[in-house]
Motif scaffolding. Structure first.
Motif, PDB file in Angstrom:
ATOM      1  N   ARG A 384      51.888  41.340  32.429  1.00 47.63           N
ATOM      2  CA  ARG A 384      51.477  40.146  33.325  1.00 47.63           C
ATOM      3  C   ARG A 384      51.217  40.394  34.828  1.00 47.63           C
ATOM      4  NH1 ARG A 384      55.674  37.469  31.840  1.00 47.63           N
ATOM      5  NH2 ARG A 384      57.030  37.952  33.431  1.00 47.63           N
ATOM      6  N   ASP A 385      51.796  41.465  35.302  1.00 44.63           N
ATOM      7  CA  ASP A 385      51.615  42.041  36.681  1.00 44.63           C
ATOM      8  C   ASP A 385      50.036  42.259  36.776  1.00 44.63           C
ATOM      9  OD1 ASP A 385      54.078  41.214  37.436  1.00 44.63           O
ATOM     10  OD2 ASP A 385      55.004  43.066  37.189  1.00 44.63           O
ATOM     11  N   ILE A 386      49.864  43.257  35.732  1.00 42.46           N
ATOM     12  CA  ILE A 386      48.589  43.643  35.742  1.00 42.46           C
ATOM     13  C   ILE A 386      47.376  42.869  35.705  1.00 42.46           C
ATOM     14  CG2 ILE A 386      46.700  45.347  34.400  1.00 42.46           C
ATOM     15  CD1 ILE A 386      48.889  46.966  36.219  1.00 42.46           C
ATOM     16  N   SER A 387      47.768  41.890  34.860  1.00 43.53           N
ATOM     17  CA  SER A 387      46.662  40.749  34.572  1.00 43.53           C
ATOM     18  C   SER A 387      46.477  40.011  35.919  1.00 43.53           C
ATOM     19  CB  SER A 387      47.318  39.787  33.545  1.00 43.53           C
ATOM     20  OG  SER A 387      46.380  38.654  33.477  1.00 43.53           O
ATOM     21  N   GLU A 388      47.644  39.697  36.691  1.00 46.53           N
ATOM     22  CA  GLU A 388      47.441  38.896  38.101  1.00 46.53           C
ATOM     23  C   GLU A 388      46.674  39.976  38.928  1.00 46.53           C
ATOM     24  OE1 GLU A 388      51.262  37.830  39.064  1.00 46.53           O
ATOM     25  OE2 GLU A 388      51.565  36.321  37.416  1.00 46.53           O
ATOM     26  N   LEU A 389      46.908  41.235  38.974  1.00 46.15           N
ATOM     27  CA  LEU A 389      46.430  42.092  39.976  1.00 46.15           C
ATOM     28  C   LEU A 389      44.777  42.014  39.489  1.00 46.15           C
ATOM     29  CD1 LEU A 389      46.491  43.962  42.026  1.00 46.15           C
ATOM     30  CD2 LEU A 389      46.908  45.910  40.415  1.00 46.15           C
ATOM     31  N   GLY A 390      44.411  42.169  38.204  1.00 47.40           N
ATOM     32  CA  GLY A 390      43.088  41.953  38.011  1.00 47.40           C
ATOM     33  C   GLY A 390      42.423  40.920  38.246  1.00 47.40           C
ATOM     34  N   ALA A 391      43.060  39.762  38.316  1.00 47.69           N
ATOM     35  CA  ALA A 391      42.531  38.259  38.610  1.00 47.69           C
ATOM     36  C   ALA A 391      42.239  38.178  40.105  1.00 47.69           C
ATOM     37  CB  ALA A 391      43.479  37.316  38.209  1.00 47.69           C
ATOM     38  N   SER A 392      43.178  39.146  40.733  1.00 43.24           N
ATOM     39  CA  SER A 392      43.079  39.099  42.469  1.00 43.24           C
ATOM     40  C   SER A 392      41.746  39.816  42.582  1.00 43.24           C
ATOM     41  CB  SER A 392      44.387  39.523  43.190  1.00 43.24           C
ATOM     42  OG  SER A 392      45.566  38.647  42.917  1.00 43.24           O
ATOM     43  N   LEU A 393      41.525  41.142  42.174  1.00 44.07           N
ATOM     44  CA  LEU A 393      40.479  41.836  42.226  1.00 44.07           C
ATOM     45  C   LEU A 393      39.126  41.163  41.882  1.00 44.07           C
ATOM     46  CD1 LEU A 393      42.150  45.341  41.713  1.00 44.07           C
ATOM     47  CD2 LEU A 393      41.582  44.496  43.946  1.00 44.07           C
ATOM     48  N   SER A 394      39.264  40.349  40.906  1.00 42.29           N
ATOM     49  CA  SER A 394      38.200  39.985  40.295  1.00 42.29           C
ATOM     50  C   SER A 394      36.974  39.136  41.443  1.00 42.29           C
ATOM     51  CB  SER A 394      38.144  38.973  39.085  1.00 42.29           C
ATOM     52  OG  SER A 394      39.051  37.765  39.514  1.00 42.29           O
ATOM     53  N   VAL A 395      37.599  38.939  42.594  1.00 45.06           N
ATOM     54  CA  VAL A 395      36.754  38.311  43.566  1.00 45.06           C
ATOM     55  C   VAL A 395      35.736  39.285  43.869  1.00 45.06           C
ATOM     56  CG1 VAL A 395      36.917  37.219  45.565  1.00 45.06           C
ATOM     57  CG2 VAL A 395      38.865  36.974  44.420  1.00 45.06           C
ATOM     58  N   ILE A 396      36.024  40.646  44.077  1.00 40.24           N
ATOM     59  CA  ILE A 396      34.875  41.476  44.247  1.00 40.24           C
ATOM     60  C   ILE A 396      33.859  41.467  43.216  1.00 40.24           C
ATOM     61  CG2 ILE A 396      36.096  43.585  43.195  1.00 40.24           C
ATOM     62  CD1 ILE A 396      35.294  45.069  45.757  1.00 40.24           C
ATOM     63  N   ARG A 397      34.211  41.510  42.113  1.00 43.60           N
ATOM     64  CA  ARG A 397      33.061  41.310  41.136  1.00 43.60           C
ATOM     65  C   ARG A 397      32.022  40.080  41.170  1.00 43.60           C
ATOM     66  NH1 ARG A 397      34.519  39.940  36.159  1.00 43.60           N
ATOM     67  NH2 ARG A 397      32.429  40.718  35.392  1.00 43.60           N
ATOM     68  N   ARG A 398      32.375  39.285  41.796  1.00 42.97           N
ATOM     69  CA  ARG A 398      31.651  38.018  42.135  1.00 42.97           C
ATOM     70  C   ARG A 398      30.863  38.293  43.543  1.00 42.97           C
ATOM     71  NH1 ARG A 398      36.164  35.046  40.518  1.00 42.97           N
ATOM     72  NH2 ARG A 398      36.711  34.415  42.680  1.00 42.97           N
ATOM     73  N   LEU A 399      31.193  39.095  44.275  1.00 44.85           N
ATOM     74  CA  LEU A 399      30.725  39.384  45.707  1.00 44.85           C
ATOM     75  C   LEU A 399      29.856  40.562  45.567  1.00 44.85           C
ATOM     76  CD1 LEU A 399      33.702  39.133  48.065  1.00 44.85           C
ATOM     77  CD2 LEU A 399      31.909  37.401  47.385  1.00 44.85           C
ATOM     78  N   LYS A 400      29.998  41.613  44.545  1.00 43.64           N
ATOM     79  CA  LYS A 400      29.321  42.782  44.381  1.00 43.64           C
ATOM     80  C   LYS A 400      28.943  43.109  43.127  1.00 43.64           C
ATOM     81  CE  LYS A 400      30.699  44.831  48.915  1.00 43.64           C
ATOM     82  NZ  LYS A 400      30.882  46.225  49.583  1.00 43.64           N
ATOM     83  N   HIS A 401      27.763  43.696  42.827  1.00 47.68           N
ATOM     84  CA  HIS A 401      27.410  44.184  41.521  1.00 47.68           C
ATOM     85  C   HIS A 401      28.077  45.412  41.282  1.00 47.68           C
ATOM     86  CE1 HIS A 401      24.853  44.966  38.202  1.00 47.68           C
ATOM     87  NE2 HIS A 401      24.499  46.081  38.664  1.00 47.68           N
ATOM     88  N   SER A 402      28.687  45.442  40.021  1.00 52.00           N
ATOM     89  CA  SER A 402      29.307  46.674  39.642  1.00 52.00           C
ATOM     90  C   SER A 402      30.154  47.440  40.714  1.00 52.00           C
ATOM     91  CB  SER A 402      28.156  47.560  38.965  1.00 52.00           C
ATOM     92  OG  SER A 402      27.703  47.195  37.759  1.00 52.00           O
ATOM     93  N   PRO A 403      31.041  46.619  41.247  1.00 50.08           N
ATOM     94  CA  PRO A 403      32.021  47.388  42.066  1.00 50.08           C
ATOM     95  C   PRO A 403      32.695  48.623  41.814  1.00 50.08           C
ATOM     96  CG  PRO A 403      33.005  45.392  41.216  1.00 50.08           C
ATOM     97  CD  PRO A 403      31.616  45.475  40.429  1.00 50.08           C
TER      98      PRO A 403
END
Length: 582
Positions: A384-403
């Motif tokens: 669950r912690d890793i899932s929440e961490l990944g969701a927080s970092l998903s913002v960068i995927r929308r801002l940059k291509h293949s971060p």
């Protein structure tokens, strides 16, 4: 534990070090966390105080206490208020007399008192010596005594000081009763001391009254003689006027008769008082009467074991809490993710639970995410912690291509390799093509994910055609590139030089996201050298181990090197965090 990370919108700009205090109210979770963290300090302090109290009650010599009661004669005069004031002054004076050196000297002179266990080797107590030092230092101009006291006088004074330490005298409430309490290691000796003081005080009071009555009677005797002579003189003058004077001068006769009568009355009154004073000399009456003699005590008065032990527990608890609060306030280790987010100016700080799984004495990132581990409660928390961490970092995927995201620890053994593997695993499970690169000098991921690999990122940077041979396919959507061999320079320094056969831009065309495991910032400058080449960085610290100052320094250096610090991770954390924006 609440496995929610502290998150702030990336649009909110904060200074790199906003040392503002946390204004949130103290919650029950914070109190429980404080107790869970500092229970050793609190219990240790309680144990120390309780141990000292226990040794005291075991080693202390028990003493017994008893008391005798005396009733003082009431001194009434004037109004009620004046009578109360007179009575209070009288009682205070009698207490001083009972505690005087004359009375106590008479007590210690008794054989049964002087031979008691409290006076066999009587020496002045520490407090008595301290009082003497203070008294001598308060009068620096005082002259030294010219007469040296004898050994007997010194012994008596020592006995008196020792006796004063065993005796207390007080007025019982607002009554005319005074209490004389004595304590001793021997119950019979305590009874003898209390009764002896009462007896000697009454004897001293009788002697004082007898001496006063004797002095008073002597004065009255001289006054009676003088008044008797004046009475005879006035009577002779009256008799002479009657026989020889003018019978018509009645005013003179009345005057002489009045003087004779007045002197007769004064003489009779003085004679009465003289007779009473004589009676007081032969049979003086004391101002005090023994109401209750001291009885033999059946129980120890000191030490009070139950009270002392209970008091030691209470004091130990208070001191332990104060010490724990002091340590908690000055402790700069990471304990509160929300406080770290504020001080470091990070968009989010995620508390991450880690399992203590080991293989061959080393932590194994793969086993932390195995199916059998994920079925446990700790495994579910980690997932669950890793899932929440990944969701927080998903913002960068929308801002940059293949971060390209680098994960760096503030120091070794903070769980950075576990964190980067968990993130790569989480994104790949969502169908994202992920490449995981091991660029850490300790090669933790390479040892457990591809221990037999012959090529890696170091070789691929020299020859891009070795990429397919070096890449290890862990899942259909997760590829791993071990560190490889054959190069003196680290992979991060090679990439930052931009003189390689394969660049990160080439890898972006093949994968949707790239995670790079970087060496700890405290032992290597690789994270700073490659910071500007990455799309973002995640700083990993360890709960209750990493210093907040070290994290702030790491974030500052990465930002100075041109890196974009996306957030932080507090690994091995069990600290509660708030789900509300910071």
């Amino acid at each position: 534990m609440t496995n929610q990370m502290v998150y702030r919108s990336p649009a909110i700009a904060l200074p790199p070090s906003a040392g503002a205090p946390d204004a949130s109210p103290v919650s029950m979770q914070s109190v429980l966390l404080f107790l869970r963290m500092r229970w050793v300090t609190i219990l240790s302090t309680i144990g120390v105080f309780f141990g000292l109290a226990f040794f005291y009650v075991v080693l202390a010599v028990p003493t017994y206490s008893t008391s005798s009661l005396l009733l003082l004669a009431r001194q009434t005069s004037g109004t009620d208020a004046q009578a109360l004031e007179v009575q209070a002054s009288f009682i205070e004076g009698q207490l001083e007399i009972a505690n005087s050196n004359d009375v106590l000297a008479a007590v210690v002179s008794r054989p049964e008192i002087a031979s008691g266990p409290d006076f066999e080797q009587a020496t002045p107590s520490v407090f008595a010596r301290l009082r003497g030092v203070i008294a001598s230092s308060s009068d620096p101009v005082a002259e030294q005594p010219t007469v040296t006291p004898s050994e007997e006088e010194v012994r008596i004074n020592q006995l008196i000081e020792s006796l004063r330490g065993q005796v207390t005298m007080r007025q019982v409430g607002q009554s005319a009763v005074i209490e004389i309490a004595a304590s001793s290691v021997d119950p019979r000796s305590a009874v003898d001391i209390a009764n002896a003081i009462a007896t000697e005080y009454i004897a001293r009071n009788i002697a004082m009254k007898s001496s006063g009555a004797r002095t008073y009677s002597e004065w009255l005797g001289r006054l009676v003689t003088e008044q008797q002579r004046e009475l005879v003189t006035s009577a002779n003058a009256l008799s002479q006027f009657r026989s020889e004077g003018d019978p018509r001068d009645q005013f003179k006769l009345i005057e002489l008769q009045s003087v004779a009568d007045a002197r007769k009355t004064l003489y009779e009154n003085t004679l009465t008082r003289y007779t009473e004073a004589k009676q007081q000399i032969t049979y003086p009456v004391s101002d005090a009467t023994v109401v209750s003699k001291a009885g033999l005590p059946l129980t120890k008065a000191h030490p009070r074991r139950g009270l002392i032990l209970a008091f030691s527990l209470m004091v130990g608890l208070l001191v332990g809490l104060m010490l724990a609060l002091a340590r908690h306030a000055t402790d700069r280790r990471v304990m509160r993710p929300e406080r770290l987010a504020i001080e470091a100016g990070l968009p989010f700080v995620a508390p991450l639970t880690s399992l203590k799984s080991r293989m061959g004495g080393r932590k194994t990132p793969i086993s932390l995410f195995a199916k059998e581990q994920q079925g446990s409660s700790s495994g579910l928390n980690l997932a669950r912690d890793i899932s929440e961490l990944g969701a927080s970092l998903s913002v960068i995927r929308r801002l940059k291509h293949s971060p390209v995201i680098g994960v760096v620890g503030t120091e070794p053994n903070v769980g950075a390799s576990t964190t980067v593997f968990g993130l790569a695993r989480e994104w790949s499970d969502m169908g994202i093509r992920v490449l995981l690169i091991d660029a850490s000098t300790d090669a933790t991921l390479s040892q457990f994910l591809a221990p037999d690999a012959k090529f890696g990122i170091s070789n691929v940077l020299e020859n891009a055609r070795l990429f397919d041979a070096a890449m290890v396919r862990l899942t259909p959507t997760l590829a791993f590139l071990p560190i490889g061999t054959g190069s003196v320079a680290t992979p991060a320094s090679r990439i930052s030089s931009q003189r390689t056969d394969l660049s990160l831009k080439d890898l972006k065309d093949k994968f949707d996201a790239i995670f790079v495991d970087l060496p700890a910032s405290s032992i290597s400058a690789d994270a700073r050298s490659i910071a500007s080449s990455l799309d973002g960085l995640v700083v990993v610290a360890r709960y209750r181990q990493t210093s907040v100052d070290k994290i702030l320094e790491t974030v500052r250096r990465l930002r100075d090197a041109g890196g974009d610090v996306l957030g932080g991770v507090v690994n091995f954390s069990n600290a509660p965090s708030s789900s509300s924006p910071v």
